[in-house]
Motif scaffolding. Sequence first.
Motif, PDB file in Angstrom:
ATOM      1  N   TYR A 127       0.503  -0.913  -0.020  1.00 53.47           N
ATOM      2  CA  TYR A 127       0.079   0.262   0.393  1.00 53.47           C
ATOM      3  C   TYR A 127       0.798   1.366  -0.133  1.00 53.47           C
ATOM      4  O   TYR A 127       2.401   1.402   0.746  1.00 53.47           O
ATOM      5  N   ASN A 158      -4.177   5.642  -3.310  1.00 49.51           N
ATOM      6  CA  ASN A 158      -3.318   4.747  -2.604  1.00 49.51           C
ATOM      7  C   ASN A 158      -2.629   3.780  -4.358  1.00 49.51           C
ATOM      8  O   ASN A 158      -3.429   3.364  -4.857  1.00 49.51           O
ATOM      9  N   CYS A 206      -2.747   5.678   6.801  1.00 45.15           N
ATOM     10  CA  CYS A 206      -3.024   4.487   6.287  1.00 45.15           C
ATOM     11  C   CYS A 206      -3.842   3.944   7.330  1.00 45.15           C
ATOM     12  O   CYS A 206      -2.380   3.284   8.358  1.00 45.15           O
ATOM     13  N   ILE A 208      -4.334  -0.054   8.313  1.00 41.89           N
ATOM     14  CA  ILE A 208      -4.884  -1.323   7.546  1.00 41.89           C
ATOM     15  C   ILE A 208      -5.318  -2.839   8.468  1.00 41.89           C
ATOM     16  O   ILE A 208      -5.019  -2.746   9.947  1.00 41.89           O
ATOM     17  N   LEU A 262       0.375  -7.015   1.230  1.00 44.63           N
ATOM     18  CA  LEU A 262      -1.317  -7.102   1.551  1.00 44.63           C
ATOM     19  C   LEU A 262      -2.056  -9.000   1.667  1.00 44.63           C
ATOM     20  O   LEU A 262      -1.626  -9.459   0.308  1.00 44.63           O
ATOM     21  N   ASP A 266      -7.628  -8.247   3.975  1.00 44.07           N
ATOM     22  CA  ASP A 266      -7.209  -7.393   4.875  1.00 44.07           C
ATOM     23  C   ASP A 266      -8.095  -5.796   4.127  1.00 44.07           C
ATOM     24  O   ASP A 266      -8.778  -5.668   2.961  1.00 44.07           O
ATOM     25  N   VAL A 268      -7.715  -1.790   4.011  1.00 46.19           N
ATOM     26  CA  VAL A 268      -7.135  -0.791   3.808  1.00 46.19           C
ATOM     27  C   VAL A 268      -7.832   0.662   3.408  1.00 46.19           C
ATOM     28  O   VAL A 268      -8.353   0.722   2.733  1.00 46.19           O
ATOM     29  N   GLU A 269      -7.667   1.299   4.670  1.00 43.39           N
ATOM     30  CA  GLU A 269      -8.358   3.262   4.805  1.00 43.39           C
ATOM     31  C   GLU A 269      -7.142   3.861   4.889  1.00 43.39           C
ATOM     32  O   GLU A 269      -6.782   3.724   5.328  1.00 43.39           O
ATOM     33  N   THR A 270      -7.042   4.137   3.650  1.00 41.68           N
ATOM     34  CA  THR A 270      -6.931   4.968   3.243  1.00 41.68           C
ATOM     35  C   THR A 270      -7.263   7.254   3.579  1.00 41.68           C
ATOM     36  O   THR A 270      -7.872   6.908   2.879  1.00 41.68           O
TER      37      THR A 270
END
Length: 289
Positions: A127, A158, A206, A208, A262, A266, A268-270
């Motif tokens: 990421y 991302n 970011c 995770i 990754l 998962d 993933v918050e960006t």
Amino acid sequence: MRVLRRPDERGALRTCFVEGEHVFEVPGDEGARELSLVLDEGPDQLVTMYEAAVSGVPHPLIGTALTAPLLRPRAVLCVGRNYVEHATETRAEVSTEPILFAKLCSAIAGPTDDVVLPTAAPHRVDYEAELGVVISRRGRNIAEADAWNYVLGYFVANDVTARDWQVKKPGGQWLLGKSFDTFLPIGPWIVTADEIPDPAGLHITCRINDELVQDETAGHMIFSIPTLIAYISRVASLSPGDLILTGTPAGIGAACVPPRWLQPGDVVETSIAGIGTLRNTVTRALDHP
Ligand code: MG
């Protein structure tokens, strides 16, 4: 203004504007046009669309499915190692000039779309939370002092990367290693520059699975947004709707000990405070053995 794209009840994409907790759809044919084409007619066109939209019926923002705000930009230009701590974690020298590469726009994904681990490179996918810039108008040899006049707005990106392709393929396949389908989630919308008077203060994170892995402010970039615009435009004309990804801060998975790649499942918050959040779930390719 905050401009987004969403599918209507028939699945056709429409341009909308966000006001508070509501979404206002641009009426008629204009609202169906790809945003890159609209921006090509100049920033004023966006204002015209906004005025037409906000006189209409509000819809709740919550529950609105969003796509990427731009699907076919002419160029997606990206900057490598633009934060000192990130350059250090990759054991690279801090460059004296910006390091530029590109991503294919076929990699673009929406703010809640899945990031798919590709069959060809499923094991070392990483990421990279980044601040994205949208160019507002045509320009070449843009002076740094004039560069802010070419910024339409900002978004969250991302820059997902298959490290094994980026590093180990012959010649270092940056373009392909960063251009697998779904490797460029962007959004959740474009926030126009007038709403962000000090981009240097933007806070990039970011997470995770709720664990904070990147945390930085945009002001710590080595090469600022005006420097990047001036540098790029000495080589290539910039056009409305072109995207510039300004580089990722420290905390990438490749630099973790052991590396943190990754995995399917998962989340993933960006995020960039003041712009919004991408929330992408990692999945395995359906044709993966
Ligand atoms: Mg990057």
